[in-house]
Scaffold this motif. Structure first.
Motif, PDB file in Angstrom:
ATOM      1  N   ARG A 142       0.827  -1.210   0.000  1.00 53.51           N
ATOM      2  CA  ARG A 142       0.000   0.000   0.000  1.00 53.51           C
ATOM      3  C   ARG A 142       0.861   1.259   0.000  1.00 53.51           C
ATOM      4  O   ARG A 142       0.582   2.219  -0.732  1.00 53.51           O
ATOM      5  CB  ARG A 142      -0.945  -0.007   1.206  1.00 53.51           C
ATOM      6  CG  ARG A 142      -2.045  -1.046   1.101  1.00 53.51           C
ATOM      7  CD  ARG A 142      -3.111  -0.824   2.170  1.00 53.51           C
ATOM      8  NE  ARG A 142      -2.593  -1.061   3.518  1.00 53.51           N
ATOM      9  CZ  ARG A 142      -2.648  -2.215   4.153  1.00 53.51           C
ATOM     10  NH1 ARG A 142      -3.175  -3.275   3.561  1.00 53.51           N
ATOM     11  NH2 ARG A 142      -2.166  -2.344   5.389  1.00 53.51           N
ATOM     12  N   ILE A 143       1.922   1.262   0.808  1.00 50.12           N
ATOM     13  CA  ILE A 143       2.778   2.446   0.892  1.00 50.12           C
ATOM     14  C   ILE A 143       3.535   2.666  -0.414  1.00 50.12           C
ATOM     15  O   ILE A 143       3.515   3.753  -0.997  1.00 50.12           O
ATOM     16  CB  ILE A 143       3.766   2.318   2.062  1.00 50.12           C
ATOM     17  CG1 ILE A 143       3.009   2.345   3.391  1.00 50.12           C
ATOM     18  CG2 ILE A 143       4.803   3.429   2.028  1.00 50.12           C
ATOM     19  CD1 ILE A 143       3.877   2.013   4.587  1.00 50.12           C
ATOM     20  N   GLN A 144       4.204   1.632  -0.898  1.00 47.23           N
ATOM     21  CA  GLN A 144       4.976   1.770  -2.128  1.00 47.23           C
ATOM     22  C   GLN A 144       4.072   1.971  -3.337  1.00 47.23           C
ATOM     23  O   GLN A 144       4.394   2.731  -4.243  1.00 47.23           O
ATOM     24  CB  GLN A 144       5.863   0.540  -2.321  1.00 47.23           C
ATOM     25  CG  GLN A 144       6.909   0.360  -1.243  1.00 47.23           C
ATOM     26  CD  GLN A 144       7.727  -0.902  -1.423  1.00 47.23           C
ATOM     27  OE1 GLN A 144       8.039  -1.311  -2.538  1.00 47.23           O
ATOM     28  NE2 GLN A 144       8.076  -1.558  -0.323  1.00 47.23           N
ATOM     29  N   GLY A 145       2.931   1.281  -3.338  1.00 50.14           N
ATOM     30  CA  GLY A 145       2.003   1.429  -4.452  1.00 50.14           C
ATOM     31  C   GLY A 145       1.460   2.829  -4.572  1.00 50.14           C
ATOM     32  O   GLY A 145       1.254   3.341  -5.686  1.00 50.14           O
ATOM     33  N   PHE A 146       1.225   3.478  -3.439  1.00 47.30           N
ATOM     34  CA  PHE A 146       0.734   4.859  -3.464  1.00 47.30           C
ATOM     35  C   PHE A 146       1.715   5.763  -4.207  1.00 47.30           C
ATOM     36  O   PHE A 146       1.333   6.555  -5.069  1.00 47.30           O
ATOM     37  CB  PHE A 146       0.524   5.350  -2.034  1.00 47.30           C
ATOM     38  CG  PHE A 146       0.117   6.791  -1.932  1.00 47.30           C
ATOM     39  CD1 PHE A 146      -1.195   7.171  -2.146  1.00 47.30           C
ATOM     40  CD2 PHE A 146       1.057   7.769  -1.635  1.00 47.30           C
ATOM     41  CE1 PHE A 146      -1.570   8.514  -2.066  1.00 47.30           C
ATOM     42  CE2 PHE A 146       0.699   9.100  -1.544  1.00 47.30           C
ATOM     43  CZ  PHE A 146      -0.625   9.474  -1.770  1.00 47.30           C
ATOM     44  N   SER A 147       3.000   5.637  -3.901  1.00 50.43           N
ATOM     45  CA  SER A 147       4.007   6.473  -4.544  1.00 50.43           C
ATOM     46  C   SER A 147       4.164   6.133  -6.024  1.00 50.43           C
ATOM     47  O   SER A 147       4.275   7.025  -6.868  1.00 50.43           O
ATOM     48  CB  SER A 147       5.355   6.310  -3.827  1.00 50.43           C
ATOM     49  OG  SER A 147       5.263   6.700  -2.471  1.00 50.43           O
ATOM     50  N   VAL A 148       4.167   4.838  -6.341  1.00 47.16           N
ATOM     51  CA  VAL A 148       4.323   4.422  -7.742  1.00 47.16           C
ATOM     52  C   VAL A 148       3.162   4.934  -8.594  1.00 47.16           C
ATOM     53  O   VAL A 148       3.368   5.517  -9.663  1.00 47.16           O
ATOM     54  CB  VAL A 148       4.430   2.881  -7.837  1.00 47.16           C
ATOM     55  CG1 VAL A 148       4.328   2.427  -9.289  1.00 47.16           C
ATOM     56  CG2 VAL A 148       5.728   2.401  -7.219  1.00 47.16           C
ATOM     57  N   TRP A 149       1.951   4.735  -8.098  1.00 50.22           N
ATOM     58  CA  TRP A 149       0.787   5.146  -8.878  1.00 50.22           C
ATOM     59  C   TRP A 149       0.693   6.666  -8.991  1.00 50.22           C
ATOM     60  O   TRP A 149       0.301   7.196 -10.032  1.00 50.22           O
ATOM     61  CB  TRP A 149      -0.490   4.577  -8.235  1.00 50.22           C
ATOM     62  CG  TRP A 149      -0.865   3.263  -8.820  1.00 50.22           C
ATOM     63  CD1 TRP A 149      -0.598   2.037  -8.318  1.00 50.22           C
ATOM     64  CD2 TRP A 149      -1.557   3.048 -10.045  1.00 50.22           C
ATOM     65  NE1 TRP A 149      -1.085   1.049  -9.149  1.00 50.22           N
ATOM     66  CE2 TRP A 149      -1.693   1.644 -10.213  1.00 50.22           C
ATOM     67  CE3 TRP A 149      -2.088   3.887 -11.013  1.00 50.22           C
ATOM     68  CZ2 TRP A 149      -2.321   1.096 -11.328  1.00 50.22           C
ATOM     69  CZ3 TRP A 149      -2.725   3.332 -12.115  1.00 50.22           C
ATOM     70  CH2 TRP A 149      -2.836   1.955 -12.266  1.00 50.22           C
ATOM     71  N   GLU A 150       1.051   7.367  -7.934  1.00 48.88           N
ATOM     72  CA  GLU A 150       1.010   8.826  -7.985  1.00 48.88           C
ATOM     73  C   GLU A 150       1.962   9.357  -9.058  1.00 48.88           C
ATOM     74  O   GLU A 150       1.607  10.256  -9.832  1.00 48.88           O
ATOM     75  CB  GLU A 150       1.364   9.397  -6.608  1.00 48.88           C
ATOM     76  CG  GLU A 150       1.056  10.876  -6.468  1.00 48.88           C
ATOM     77  CD  GLU A 150       1.258  11.357  -5.046  1.00 48.88           C
ATOM     78  OE1 GLU A 150       0.437  12.147  -4.552  1.00 48.88           O
ATOM     79  OE2 GLU A 150       2.250  10.935  -4.406  1.00 48.88           O
ATOM     80  N   SER A 151       3.159   8.785  -9.135  1.00 50.55           N
ATOM     81  CA  SER A 151       4.139   9.218 -10.132  1.00 50.55           C
ATOM     82  C   SER A 151       3.714   8.804 -11.542  1.00 50.55           C
ATOM     83  O   SER A 151       3.845   9.575 -12.501  1.00 50.55           O
ATOM     84  CB  SER A 151       5.520   8.619  -9.808  1.00 50.55           C
ATOM     85  OG  SER A 151       5.955   9.030  -8.533  1.00 50.55           O
TER      86      SER A 151
END
Length: 527
Positions: free
Chosen positions: A261-270
């Motif tokens: 969830r944490i890493q996915g948030f950053s990946v998807w935001e970028s």
């Protein structure tokens, strides 16, 4: 390829720089990107930007819609479903009809079918533009929920109109019975396929031993799969992505771990940030080629600009009429759900704001570029470049005129002064945290009472766990306490999930606290 790659890398660098500049100027970055793309397109020697019309929807729309469905508050959507549904479907149809009638009567060479095609393209407001603009001013959660929910669903309704209009232009006929049946199949089939595939995806994530990288990689391809499968059986790929995304978003705590969830948030935001930036740059970069196509059709540039201004006026007027009609209907039939306002004057200004938020962007451009170059019989698609140019003018005018004036309109009218209750939000956060502390304390006392008695580390954990993130000494965290600590974090998630059922609590506050809990769980792994 060697000449195109540096150009693409330069585009991404330009997106970053323009976004920094936009934040400094406190204006929405889509505005700067469109203008920059237009200026860059006049630089000699640049490669021509062309995207296959058959791929434009598939490249950009699935991930943008999927990410939007993950960030929106489904609870707020349910709360305001009447107005969201009316703007996402009824207002879109009314807008497309208005554009079709005006285009048919005032633009030479436009049949009613071509008018509906143009209406389907320009009718959906853009969520990215609205969100980028309103981030510089504070608006109520109810208004944000309506705008986000509308933008999530109106893409589907507008693209359904677009698809039927394409068929009508290509075949020259419009059979209402067949259209009605096809419409029902597209809506129900698209939603059904989205839910079915999303359930399969959730079960796959749960049952396979996936790490964070694998989970995130799968979420990147899942929206494309949802869209592709639905389109293969002639359903709405947009609805499949939206419904599938909403289903998976509601179950993110079940099938994704904290790291995902944490890493996915950053990946998807970028990822979405880059996609949006590329699309808005393309809007400007495509203009010279569109203008050249106008010249080949013998349409004067001044005339085409006039048509774009006309259609923009129709869009604004249709949205204003719809906003005040919705207000009147609510006042008559459901006065209890009227938005809060300091006075009647302010209440009647709110539809004006809602009507003024109709900036167009990504979906309109994608739909316009997706118009085939030729019909099935090989004949050039009628008025294609004309439609593309009008769409560009609509996007540019709504971004510049409405986008630049919207923050000033909200600020100067003081529309939400007294409506936005920041103190109430702070109290909600305090109440939520007190509830969390009490809930955890009762859980520990009931399950680990024996371990707590006489154990210095456990007593410290019980008394000061709310300060654990600030602690510099983690020597008290042994294997046993770490297991309990992780269990406490899960208990907190369960508590917050139940608390989110309270309609008076903003879901965004809940999500922020859940994110903090995920961060805390990840911190435990390196202790």
């Amino acid at each position: 390829m060697h000449s195109l790659l540096p150009f693409l890398l330069a585009m991404i660098a330009a997106i970053v720089l323009l976004n920094m500049w936009a934040n400094k100027l406190k204006i929405a970055y889509p505005i700067l990107l469109v203008v920059a793309g237009l200026l860059i397109s006049f630089i000699p020697g640049l490669p021509m930007v062309r995207i296959n019309p058959d791929l434009i929807f598939f490249i950009f729309l699935p991930p943008l819609l999927f990410e939007a469905s993950w960030t929106i508050s489904f609870k707020e959507m349910k709360k305001w479903w009447r107005i969201i549904g009316s703007f996402a479907f009824l207002v879109v149809f009314f807008t497309a009809l208005s554009v079709a009638v005006v285009a048919h009567h005032f633009i030479p060479g436009f049949t009613l079918a071509l008018g509906f095609l143009l209406g389907g393209i320009v009718s959906p407001p853009d969520a990215v533009s609205t969100g980028a603009i309103t981030k510089f001013v504070k608006i109520p959660n109810s208004t944000s929920a309506v705008l986000e929910g509308e933008s999530l669903l109106n893409d589907a309704s507008s693209l359904i109109i677009f698809r039927f209009a394409l068929v009508a232009v290509g075949t020259g006929q419009f059979i209402w019975q067949d259209v009605a049946l096809s419409f029902v199949w597209m809506v129900l089939g698209g939603a059904g396929i989205g839910l079915a595939l999303a359930w399969i995806f959730v079960e796959t994530h749960k049952r396979l031993p996936l790490d964070a990288q694998s989970n995130i990689t799968l979420t990147l391809i899942e929206p494309y799969f949802l869209y592709w499968v639905a389109e293969q059986v002639h359903c709405s790929g947009v609805l499949a992505v939206v419904t599938g995304g909403l289903y998976m978003s509601a179950r993110r705590l079940v099938f994704l771990n904290s790291a995902s969830r944490i890493q996915g948030f950053s990946v998807w935001e970028s990822f979405v940030y880059i996609l949006n930036g590329i699309v808005f740059l393309i809007i400007g970069l495509e203009l010279p080629e569109i203008v050249e196509g106008l010249h080949t059709q013998g349409i004067p540039l001044r005339t085409a600009i006039g048509h774009g201004v006309l259609i923009t006026g129709v869009l604004i007027a249709a949205r204003m009429i719809s906003s005040y009609t919705a207000m009147l209907a609510t006042l008559i039939f459901r006065p209890s759900v009227l938005p809060r306002a300091r006075s009647n004057r302010m209440r009647w200004l709110m539809p004006l704001l809602l009507g003024w938020t109709g900036m167009r962007g990504v979906v309109s451009l994608a739909a316009a570029l997706a118009i085939p170059i030729t019909l099935d019989n090989g004949v050039a698609f009628p008025q294609r470049n004309h439609i593309l140019f009008v769409t560009f003018v609509v996007i540019l005018l709504t971004l510049l005129v409405q986008g630049l004036t919207l923050p000033a309109f909200i600020t100067r009218t003081k529309l939400y002064d007294g409506v936005l209750d920041e103190e109430s939000e702070a109290l909600t956060r305090q109440k939520m945290k007190r509830g969390l502390k009490q809930h955890v304390y009762e859980f520990l006392k009931s399950k680990y009472e024996n371990e707590l008695n006489g154990h210095v580390g456990m007593e410290k954990f019980l008394k000061q766990w709310e300060e654990r993130a600030k602690a510099t000494d983690d020597s008290w965290m042994n294997k046993k306490t770490k297991v309990i600590f992780v269990e406490v974090l899960e208990i907190q998630r369960q508590y917050l999930t139940e608390l989110n059922k309270d309609p008076t609590i903003d879901e965004e506050i809940i999500r922020q606290q859940l994110y903090q809990i995920d961060l805390e769980e990840e911190r435990l792994k390196i202790i």
